[in-house]
Design an enzyme around this catalytic site. Structure first.
Site, PDB file in Angstrom:
ATOM      1  N   LYS A   1       2.229  -6.591   5.100  1.00  0.00           N
ATOM      2  CA  LYS A   1       2.264  -6.383   6.605  1.00  0.00           C
ATOM      3  C   LYS A   1       2.173  -7.653   7.264  1.00  0.00           C
ATOM      4  O   LYS A   1       2.042  -8.934   6.573  1.00  0.00           O
ATOM      5  CB  LYS A   1       0.763  -5.917   6.564  1.00  0.00           C
ATOM      6  CG  LYS A   1       0.632  -4.385   5.962  1.00  0.00           C
ATOM      7  CD  LYS A   1      -0.591  -3.557   6.614  1.00  0.00           C
ATOM      8  CE  LYS A   1      -0.403  -2.098   5.939  1.00  0.00           C
ATOM      9  NZ  LYS A   1      -1.785  -1.307   6.243  1.00  0.00           N
TER      10      LYS A   1
ATOM     11  N   ARG B   1      -2.992  -0.239  -2.125  1.00  0.00           N
ATOM     12  CA  ARG B   1      -1.891   0.537  -1.994  1.00  0.00           C
ATOM     13  C   ARG B   1      -0.916  -0.610  -1.774  1.00  0.00           C
ATOM     14  O   ARG B   1      -0.895  -1.350  -0.599  1.00  0.00           O
ATOM     15  CB  ARG B   1      -2.010   1.309  -0.842  1.00  0.00           C
ATOM     16  CG  ARG B   1      -0.623   2.171  -0.456  1.00  0.00           C
ATOM     17  CD  ARG B   1      -0.939   3.069   1.039  1.00  0.00           C
ATOM     18  NE  ARG B   1       0.135   3.669   1.465  1.00  0.00           N
ATOM     19  CZ  ARG B   1       1.145   3.414   2.013  1.00  0.00           C
ATOM     20  NH1 ARG B   1       1.345   2.205   2.435  1.00  0.00           N
ATOM     21  NH2 ARG B   1       2.004   4.051   2.412  1.00  0.00           N
TER      22      ARG B   1
HETATM   23  C1  9MG Z   1       0.551   4.730   5.173  1.00  0.00           C
HETATM   24  N1  9MG Z   1       0.042   3.988   5.126  1.00  0.00           N
HETATM   25  C2  9MG Z   1       0.245   2.470   5.495  1.00  0.00           C
HETATM   26  N2  9MG Z   1      -0.396   1.793   5.779  1.00  0.00           N
HETATM   27  C3  9MG Z   1      -1.511   2.032   5.008  1.00  0.00           C
HETATM   28  C4  9MG Z   1      -2.746   1.848   4.540  1.00  0.00           C
HETATM   29  O1  9MG Z   1      -3.313   0.280   4.833  1.00  0.00           O
HETATM   30  N3  9MG Z   1      -3.776   2.610   4.095  1.00  0.00           N
HETATM   31  C5  9MG Z   1      -3.466   4.036   3.899  1.00  0.00           C
HETATM   32  N4  9MG Z   1      -4.526   4.504   3.285  1.00  0.00           N
HETATM   33  N5  9MG Z   1      -2.174   4.363   4.146  1.00  0.00           N
HETATM   34  C6  9MG Z   1      -1.351   3.600   4.704  1.00  0.00           C
END
Ligand code: 9MG
Length: 282
Positions: free
Chosen positions: A224, A258
């Protein structure tokens, strides 16, 4: 905190931190722009992530990057459903569906998806009902605004960690009232969703109290812009920063991270967990 999540045919053991691998099925995520063999490419990528230790594969057919606009419903269904079917039937994967649409949740659940990941926390019409009907676990996430506008000067009247906790508390109550079982909820502070870099850093430092809801916490910071901004790195050079953040999230209580880069993250998370478990009876 529930140590097991019931995800359709799968049980997800959350007695230790698990890695969710990201599988974007938007045309720009394929090597040829999605023109040929996109489905095979997606299946191969998922297979690799599972071999590297991913516990969950999160399939998304709509970009939620800052500035992105929603795709038409039929296009989203056409992108994600064939991938869900192949991952479930060929790889027996625990599939999570990254969607805000009740119709997509319903169709994916009927094809064997095991979890719902909604960055809009079931706030779109029909989503709460579809999620409740599916009986699947749902990840509810904090976001200020919508992906189209969320990064236009986000501002909070209270400290970010308070804003996030208040939002999630309200969503938990609304989900329960609509029939989603509390022990099927996963909470996500929503790094990068309507937050400046200072908000993200502060939130990570202060995310431990979110675990006091007694529900599993998911954190997503992989590649990010907070990493890009702090380290001045383009997206393809953000892995070391991402590993540091995943490690810190686990240290502060996250049980699911994630990520795009599954193998290195599994090692980083397992190493962190070994240190955290040292001296306990586990
Ligand atoms: C789809 N998506 C993109 N970034 C995310 C994040 O930080 N958390 C979750 N749950 N989905 C995300």
């Amino acid at each position: 905190m529930p140590k097991q999540l019931r995800c359709g045919r799968h049980q997800l053991d959350l007695s230790y931190p698990r890695v969710m691998g990201i599988l974007n099925v938007t045309p720009d995520s394929f090597s040829d722009g999605g023109r040929h063999n996109a489905l095979d490419e997606a299946v191969r990528h998922a297979e690799t992530m599972l071999a590297e230790g991913a516990a969950i594969i999160d399939i998304g057919g709509e970009s939620t990057r800052p500035g992105a606009t929603p795709v038409p419903l039929q296009e989203e269904l056409d992108r994600v459903l064939p991938v869900v079917e192949r991952l479930v039937n060929e790889l027996d994967a625990l599939v999570s569906l990254d969607t805000s649409r009740g119709e997509v949740m319903h169709e994916a659940a009927s094809r064997g998806a095991g979890m719902i990941n909604d960055v809009r926390s079931l706030r779109w019409p029909g989503a709460l009902e579809a999620a409740a009907m599916s009986g699947l676990p749902v990840c509810v996430m904090h976001m200020l605004g919508e992906p189209t506008d969320m990064q236009r000067a986000p501002h909070y009247e209270v400290p970010i960690e308070e804003a996030v906790a208040t939002f999630l508390e309200k969503r938990i109550a609304e989900c329960e009232a609509a029939g989603v079982r509390r022990d099927q909820l996963v909470l996500d502070p929503g790094f990068g969703f309507g937050k400046r870099v200072e908000h993200n850093l502060r939130l990570l430092n202060r995310m431990q109290p979110l675990t006091e809801f007694g529900l599993p916490v998911l954190a997503g910071m992989s590649r990010k812009s907070m990493i890009g901004k702090v380290l001045a790195r383009p997206v393809e050079e953000r892995l070391p920063g991402g590993l540091a953040l995943a490690t810190m999230a686990v240290e502060r209580g996250a049980r699911i991270v994630r990520v795009h880069d599954v193998g290195p993250t599994v090692d980083a998370v397992n190493m962190t967990w070994a240190v955290l478990q040292e001296g306990t009876d586990a």
